[in-house]
Design a protein around this motif. Structure first.
Motif, short mmCIF file in Angstrom:
data_model
loop_
_atom_site.label_atom_id
_atom_site.label_comp_id
_atom_site.label_asym_id
_atom_site.label_seq_id
_atom_site.Cartn_x
_atom_site.Cartn_y
_atom_site.Cartn_z
N PRO A 1 0.77 -1.15 0.11
CA PRO A 1 -0.26 0.14 -0.04
C PRO A 1 0.73 1.37 -0.11
O PRO A 1 2.12 1.20 0.55
CB PRO A 1 -0.71 0.03 1.48
CG PRO A 1 0.24 -0.79 2.12
CD PRO A 1 0.96 -1.73 1.42
N PHE A 2 0.32 2.32 -0.56
CA PHE A 2 0.77 3.46 -0.52
C PHE A 2 -0.29 4.59 -0.43
O PHE A 2 -1.31 4.45 -1.43
CB PHE A 2 2.03 4.01 -1.26
CG PHE A 2 1.82 4.00 -2.80
CD1 PHE A 2 1.72 5.55 -3.47
CD2 PHE A 2 1.56 3.09 -3.47
CE1 PHE A 2 1.25 5.61 -4.72
CE2 PHE A 2 0.94 3.33 -4.87
CZ PHE A 2 0.89 4.55 -5.31
N ALA A 3 -0.21 5.92 -0.02
CA ALA A 3 -1.15 6.94 -0.01
C ALA A 3 -0.75 8.06 -0.22
O ALA A 3 0.44 8.50 0.21
CB ALA A 3 -2.19 6.64 1.17
N PRO A 4 -1.56 9.04 -0.46
CA PRO A 4 -0.89 10.59 -0.59
C PRO A 4 -1.30 11.39 0.79
O PRO A 4 -0.40 12.59 0.89
CB PRO A 4 -1.84 11.36 -1.45
CG PRO A 4 -3.12 10.59 -1.47
CD PRO A 4 -2.69 9.31 -1.07
N GLY A 5 -1.74 10.89 1.63
CA GLY A 5 -2.28 11.72 2.82
C GLY A 5 -3.47 10.78 3.52
O GLY A 5 -4.05 9.87 3.00
N PHE A 6 -4.02 11.33 4.67
CA PHE A 6 -5.09 10.98 5.31
C PHE A 6 -5.55 11.65 6.40
O PHE A 6 -4.84 12.49 7.01
CB PHE A 6 -4.50 9.56 6.03
CG PHE A 6 -5.50 8.87 6.79
CD1 PHE A 6 -6.56 8.02 6.21
CD2 PHE A 6 -5.69 8.78 8.11
CE1 PHE A 6 -7.45 7.31 7.01
CE2 PHE A 6 -6.55 8.32 8.96
CZ PHE A 6 -7.59 7.41 8.05
#
Length: 391
Positions: A258-263
């Motif tokens: 997984p990876f994400a731009p922010g939360f």
């Protein structure tokens, strides 16, 4: 220093200075080509380019959905997931950023089935891929009855997984089972046993112990980790590598990193905020995911607006996330996306062959010219010192 020996030494020194400048010029030229060291993809990014990239996609939106727990909104406006023009534009934008497919959230029902059919139709028409993440928990995060889940997985196998737009690993359609940690191993065996011969079912366990528990009844793990802050969690990269090693301890098992731009899920009961930092958060998480050598990269998410992990062009963040993703994937910049109220036709993709050829030719000419100039300067410098010594 005097005489021939002195002149020779100064000539060699001048030549050495010229040679030292050449790598700097070469680095600048490679940067123009998108191959150099200044923010360009390195070996890890090259390896990631070989791993398919899928973005988690949510199809639960109606115009009324946007009235709850939202701080940002799509550039396309407050759309319905039944709008084929919106789906067409989503796919076009995703492809332009190096996304190979969507992992759509699904469980059986009249609306969900209709929308999955629509997404598969659009994906087929646009040479895009779709996988499914089965939502095994209800709105209150309680597990659905195992018999209902087993029935839905058989429906996936029989009705959807044979579609040519369905994403495949090792020749089998890919499905994920969200919420596996809430089910007993025996229940998961009853759910996955009848379908694993014809499709993959990855668990969504959160730690190596959970992966080991389900190793015999799943085909790997897709860890959905959207809330990590890579600036404060010093075990982020190490944990992903540990998860990957545990998955690969079982033969023919797959790891989805997984990876994400922010939360920011504070409006839906969360307490944590992970700032985007102008794309730096996504870059750090992407690099950590790549370091775990995934079979698939899982981007969280295309359009999870309640948890603010979306990369879809939005009012507050614009195209920042997709621009960052293009850089990470080594792709050229894309034109600005449509704005709310504009028609949703997919932007036309122009040819990229000749612009790239011209860019490479120009960079090569610049390299030759720069080396020639530096060599000439070195010769003139050495000649001047020689004349100076002789006088």
């Amino acid at each position: 220093m005097s005489g021939v020996a002195g002149v020779t030494a100064m000539t060699r020194a001048a030549a050495t200075r010229g040679r030292r400048r050449v790598p700097l010029v070469l680095a600048a030229v490679l940067c123009l080509l998108g191959l150099g060291p200044f923010g360009s993809p390195g070996p890890a990014a090259a390896a990631a380019a070989r791993a398919p990239l899928l973005a988690y996609y949510y199809q639960w939106f109606d115009p009324s959905s946007w009235q709850r727990a939202k701080t940002d909104y799509p550039k396309l406006g407050r759309y319905s997931s039944d709008d084929p023009a919106v789906i067409r534009t989503h796919i076009s934008w995703a492809k332009s950023a190096g996304i190979d497919g969507f992992v759509v959230s699904w469980k059986s029902g009249t609306v969900n089935d209709r929308r999955l059919d629509l997404l598969l139709d659009r994906a087929r028409a646009q040479d895009f891929k779709v996988a499914v993440i089965y939502q095994g928990l209800d709105f209150h995060r309680r597990p659905l009855p195992p018999d209902r889940v087993a029935r839905d997985f058989r429906l996936l196998r029989d009705r959807y997984a044979r579609d040519p737009a369905f994403f495949r690993l090792g020749g089998k359609p890919l499905t994920l089972f969200s919420g596996t940690w809430e089910y007993s191993t025996a229940d998961i065996a009853r759910i996955t046993g009848p379908v694993r011969g014809r499709m993959l079912v990855l668990g969504t366990e959160k730690n190596p112990a959970g992966v080991r528990r389900l190793a015999a009844v799943t085909d790997g793990d897709a860890y959905y980790w959207s809330s990590v802050n890579p600036d404060t969690n010093d075990r982020h990269t190490a944990k992903l590598r540990e998860m990957a090693r545990t998955v690969r301890a079982s033969e023919r098992h797959y790891w989805m990193a997984p990876f994400a731009p922010g939360f920011d899920a504070r409006l839906v009961g969360g307490t944590r905020e992970v700032p985007r930092q102008g794309g730096r958060t996504m870059t750090s998480e992407y690099e950590a995911a790549v370091a775990s050598r995934p079979d698939v990269l899982g981007l969280i998410s295309w359009n999870e607006f309640s948890e603010n992990s979306h990369v879809e062009p939005s009012v507050d963040h614009g195209t920042q996330a997709l621009d960052t993703l293009r850089r990470l994937r080594g792709l050229p910049a894309a034109p600005d996306p449509a704005v709310p109220g504009a028609d949703h036709r997919a932007p036309r993709q122009g040819p990229v062959f000749w612009p790239n050829v011209l860019r490479m030719a120009g960079a090569a000419a610049l390299l030759v010219g720069a080396v020639t100039v530096l060599a000439g300067r070195s010769r003139r410098s050495a000649g001047a010192r020689e004349r100076e010594t002789r006088t």
